[in-house]
Design a protein around this motif. Structure first.
Motif, PDB file in Angstrom:
ATOM      1  N   UNK A 161      38.840  32.054 -45.465  1.00 53.58           N
ATOM      2  CA  UNK A 161      38.342  32.151 -44.091  1.00 53.58           C
ATOM      3  C   UNK A 161      36.818  32.178 -44.074  1.00 53.58           C
ATOM      4  N   UNK A 162      36.232  32.907 -45.023  1.00 54.65           N
ATOM      5  CA  UNK A 162      34.774  32.951 -45.134  1.00 54.65           C
ATOM      6  C   UNK A 162      34.231  31.575 -45.491  1.00 54.65           C
ATOM      7  N   UNK A 163      34.889  30.886 -46.417  1.00 57.39           N
ATOM      8  CA  UNK A 163      34.448  29.547 -46.821  1.00 57.39           C
ATOM      9  C   UNK A 163      34.504  28.571 -45.647  1.00 57.39           C
ATOM     10  N   UNK A 164      35.562  28.665 -44.859  1.00 60.66           N
ATOM     11  CA  UNK A 164      35.724  27.745 -43.736  1.00 60.66           C
ATOM     12  C   UNK A 164      34.562  27.864 -42.754  1.00 60.66           C
ATOM     13  N   UNK A 165      34.167  29.095 -42.433  1.00 59.31           N
ATOM     14  CA  UNK A 165      33.052  29.272 -41.500  1.00 59.31           C
ATOM     15  C   UNK A 165      31.742  28.811 -42.131  1.00 59.31           C
ATOM     16  N   UNK A 166      31.586  29.005 -43.444  1.00 60.23           N
ATOM     17  CA  UNK A 166      30.371  28.549 -44.122  1.00 60.23           C
ATOM     18  C   UNK A 166      30.285  27.024 -44.116  1.00 60.23           C
ATOM     19  N   UNK A 167      31.418  26.350 -44.327  1.00 58.70           N
ATOM     20  CA  UNK A 167      31.435  24.883 -44.296  1.00 58.70           C
ATOM     21  C   UNK A 167      31.076  24.381 -42.907  1.00 58.70           C
ATOM     22  N   UNK A 168      31.614  25.041 -41.882  1.00 60.78           N
ATOM     23  CA  UNK A 168      31.299  24.646 -40.507  1.00 60.78           C
ATOM     24  C   UNK A 168      29.812  24.831 -40.219  1.00 60.78           C
ATOM     25  N   UNK A 169      29.261  25.967 -40.636  1.00 61.65           N
ATOM     26  CA  UNK A 169      27.844  26.232 -40.399  1.00 61.65           C
ATOM     27  C   UNK A 169      26.969  25.247 -41.175  1.00 61.65           C
ATOM     28  N   UNK A 170      27.370  24.886 -42.387  1.00 64.00           N
ATOM     29  CA  UNK A 170      26.600  23.905 -43.167  1.00 64.00           C
ATOM     30  C   UNK A 170      26.603  22.549 -42.471  1.00 64.00           C
ATOM     31  N   UNK A 171      27.765  22.156 -41.953  1.00 64.88           N
ATOM     32  CA  UNK A 171      27.854  20.873 -41.248  1.00 64.88           C
ATOM     33  C   UNK A 171      26.964  20.876 -40.007  1.00 64.88           C
ATOM     34  N   UNK A 172      26.959  21.994 -39.271  1.00 60.64           N
ATOM     35  CA  UNK A 172      26.111  22.093 -38.087  1.00 60.64           C
ATOM     36  C   UNK A 172      24.637  22.010 -38.468  1.00 60.64           C
ATOM     37  N   UNK A 173      24.256  22.674 -39.573  1.00 62.54           N
ATOM     38  CA  UNK A 173      22.865  22.623 -40.029  1.00 62.54           C
ATOM     39  C   UNK A 173      22.451  21.194 -40.366  1.00 62.54           C
ATOM     40  N   UNK A 174      23.332  20.439 -41.029  1.00 62.30           N
ATOM     41  CA  UNK A 174      23.017  19.050 -41.379  1.00 62.30           C
ATOM     42  C   UNK A 174      22.910  18.184 -40.123  1.00 62.30           C
ATOM     43  N   UNK A 175      23.806  18.405 -39.160  1.00 63.12           N
ATOM     44  CA  UNK A 175      23.725  17.655 -37.905  1.00 63.12           C
ATOM     45  C   UNK A 175      22.417  17.949 -37.179  1.00 63.12           C
ATOM     46  N   UNK A 176      22.019  19.222 -37.204  1.00 64.50           N
ATOM     47  CA  UNK A 176      20.762  19.598 -36.567  1.00 64.50           C
ATOM     48  C   UNK A 176      19.564  18.946 -37.254  1.00 64.50           C
ATOM     49  N   UNK A 177      19.618  18.835 -38.577  1.00 65.79           N
ATOM     50  CA  UNK A 177      18.539  18.165 -39.310  1.00 65.79           C
ATOM     51  C   UNK A 177      18.417  16.716 -38.853  1.00 65.79           C
ATOM     52  N   UNK A 178      19.536  16.004 -38.816  1.00 65.52           N
ATOM     53  CA  UNK A 178      19.501  14.594 -38.419  1.00 65.52           C
ATOM     54  C   UNK A 178      19.071  14.446 -36.955  1.00 65.52           C
ATOM     55  N   UNK A 179      19.566  15.305 -36.081  1.00 68.39           N
ATOM     56  CA  UNK A 179      19.187  15.222 -34.668  1.00 68.39           C
ATOM     57  C   UNK A 179      17.699  15.512 -34.472  1.00 68.39           C
ATOM     58  N   UNK A 180      17.181  16.454 -35.247  1.00 64.87           N
ATOM     59  CA  UNK A 180      15.758  16.790 -35.136  1.00 64.87           C
ATOM     60  C   UNK A 180      14.893  15.646 -35.640  1.00 64.87           C
ATOM     61  N   UNK A 181      15.322  14.997 -36.720  1.00 67.60           N
ATOM     62  CA  UNK A 181      14.558  13.872 -37.270  1.00 67.60           C
ATOM     63  C   UNK A 181      14.509  12.717 -36.271  1.00 67.60           C
ATOM     64  N   UNK A 182      15.611  12.490 -35.560  1.00 66.87           N
ATOM     65  CA  UNK A 182      15.654  11.404 -34.575  1.00 66.87           C
ATOM     66  C   UNK A 182      14.540  11.562 -33.537  1.00 66.87           C
ATOM     67  N   UNK A 183      14.270  12.803 -33.152  1.00 67.71           N
ATOM     68  CA  UNK A 183      13.271  13.076 -32.108  1.00 67.71           C
ATOM     69  C   UNK A 183      11.882  13.364 -32.670  1.00 67.71           C
ATOM     70  N   UNK A 184      11.751  13.402 -33.992  1.00 68.90           N
ATOM     71  CA  UNK A 184      10.486  13.805 -34.606  1.00 68.90           C
ATOM     72  C   UNK A 184       9.415  12.722 -34.437  1.00 68.90           C
ATOM     73  N   UNK A 185       8.142  13.105 -34.565  1.00 67.50           N
ATOM     74  CA  UNK A 185       7.061  12.095 -34.529  1.00 67.50           C
ATOM     75  C   UNK A 185       7.255  11.043 -35.616  1.00 67.50           C
ATOM     76  N   UNK A 186       6.771   9.850 -35.344  1.00 64.36           N
ATOM     77  CA  UNK A 186       7.000   8.728 -36.252  1.00 64.36           C
ATOM     78  C   UNK A 186       6.480   9.007 -37.656  1.00 64.36           C
TER      79      UNK A 186
END
Length: 359
Positions: A138-163
């Motif tokens: 159960x702990x691993x499952x939430x950690x995997x979900x949080x890791x996936x969200x962190x990676x999505x946030x990285x990609x979304x932030x890069x999309x909007x970042x300065x050139x």
């Protein structure tokens, strides 16, 4: 005469569980309510509840709602006291519509169900290594979900970042990107500037990703060790990995002997055939009930064997040639895998029981 008196004095309990307070009810062997009372959801409260029930007669068994959550502590306490416990699976909707709902009525309905043996199952015990496995997974499952969200946030932030930042990061692989961002040293005093704010945010997200990645790796090592202790023969079979084996062990529980047969285990995993015949058509369909996580584990094993095992390929090809769809063939394959897994788990449980007796 003495035996008749003892039978007449037998009582059954029912408990409606909540976070801080449990409501208990007692019925006699003629299904008459003897009393209802509330107790704190603490060890002291459990002791008071058991003493109260025993003061009303010879306690035969207790039906408890939600043994996997609010009732877990009470379940352990009663099992340690040698009391037979049944899990109440679902409320009687017809009775609830007729009588209404409150905690006292829910506890009384649990006691009625414990007497009748209706809407009850033998609960999984929660005091062995399988329970440790459940908590870690159960702990691993939430950690995997949080890791996936962190990676999505990285990609979304890069999309909007300065050139100037996007050009640096555009063509990196996932781990190159994460390590690069984690190694950045942005000026923390310049957070009001757009580029500095992006650098600070991306570094924070990358460090979060790495921390979660390391946490998941540590949990995987613990889960692997428990699975190999519990069922080494299971992970030795073709296409059964440690995560799949862990899920199947969780579904069986620390007391798999509560499952009467391999057919009941297959039904619990949602791998049993369900009749879907009509008129002249005689067929079975996929079972969409049961433990879907266990069904997913069986499906992954089936797909793995379909790719690597010649006997499995031959079997599925034969089923398709007989007129079955590929999904029906895989459903049958999952049923056979469930039988194989149950046999391994039960043999291991018998070995554990023999060791306990010898000790």
């Amino acid at each position: 005469m003495h035996e008749t008196s003892n039978t007449a004095n037998r009582i059954l309990g029912g408990v409606d569980t909540h976070k801080d307070l449990h409501v208990a009810a007692v019925v006699d062997n003629h299904d008459r309510i003897l009393g209802t009372s509330s107790f704190a959801a603490t060890r002291q409260g459990y002791r008071q509840m058991l003493a109260w029930m025993r003061s009303l007669g010879q306690l035969q068994r207790v039906g408890i709602e939600s043994t996997g959550s609010y009732g877990a502590g009470l379940l352990r306490f009663l099992q340690a006291a040698g009391i037979e416990v049944l899990e109440i699976t679902a409320p009687d909707r017809q009775d609830r519509r007729r009588r209404g709902k409150n905690d006292d009525l829910d506890a009384q309905n649990a006691a009625h169900a414990a007497l009748a043996g209706a809407r009850t199952v033998t609960p999984r015990t929660r005091d062995g290594m399988v329970e440790s496995l459940r908590v870690l997974k159960a702990c691993r499952k939430t950690a995997v979900t949080a890791r996936r969200v962190a990676l999505q946030m990285i990609h979304n932030t890069i999309v909007c970042a300065p050139d100037i930042l996007r050009d640096q990061l555009r063509h990196m692989t996932r781990m190159q990107l994460v390590r690069t961002l984690a190694a950045w040293r942005p000026d923390l005093t310049a957070y009001r500037e757009v580029e500095a704010a992006y650098r600070i945010s991306l570094k924070s997200l990358a460090r979060r990703y790495i921390e979660l990645h390391d946490e998941i790796a540590d949990l995987d090592m613990m889960i692997k060790a428990i699975v190999e202790d519990l069922a080494p023969e299971l992970v030795a079979r073709n296409s059964i990995g440690h995560n799949g084996a862990a899920q199947l062990l969780l579904t069986a529980g620390d007391n798999p002997e509560r499952l009467k047969s391999e057919a009941s285990f297959a039904a619990l995993c949602g791998a049993s055939p369900v009749p879907a015949s009509s008129g002249k058509t005689v067929r079975h369909r996929l079972n969409r009930g049961g433990d879907r996580a266990a069904n997913s584990a069986l499906h992954i094993i089936a797909i793995g064997r379909l790719r690597t095992d010649e006997k499995t390929k031959t079997y599925v090809a034969r089923r398709i040639a007989e007129g079955h769809s590929k999904l029906e063939a895989i459903r049958s394959l999952k049923r056979y895998i469930a039988r194989e897994v149950f046999g391994i788990i039960m043999r291991r449980q018998q070995d554990i029981n023999r060791t306990r007796i010898a000790a």
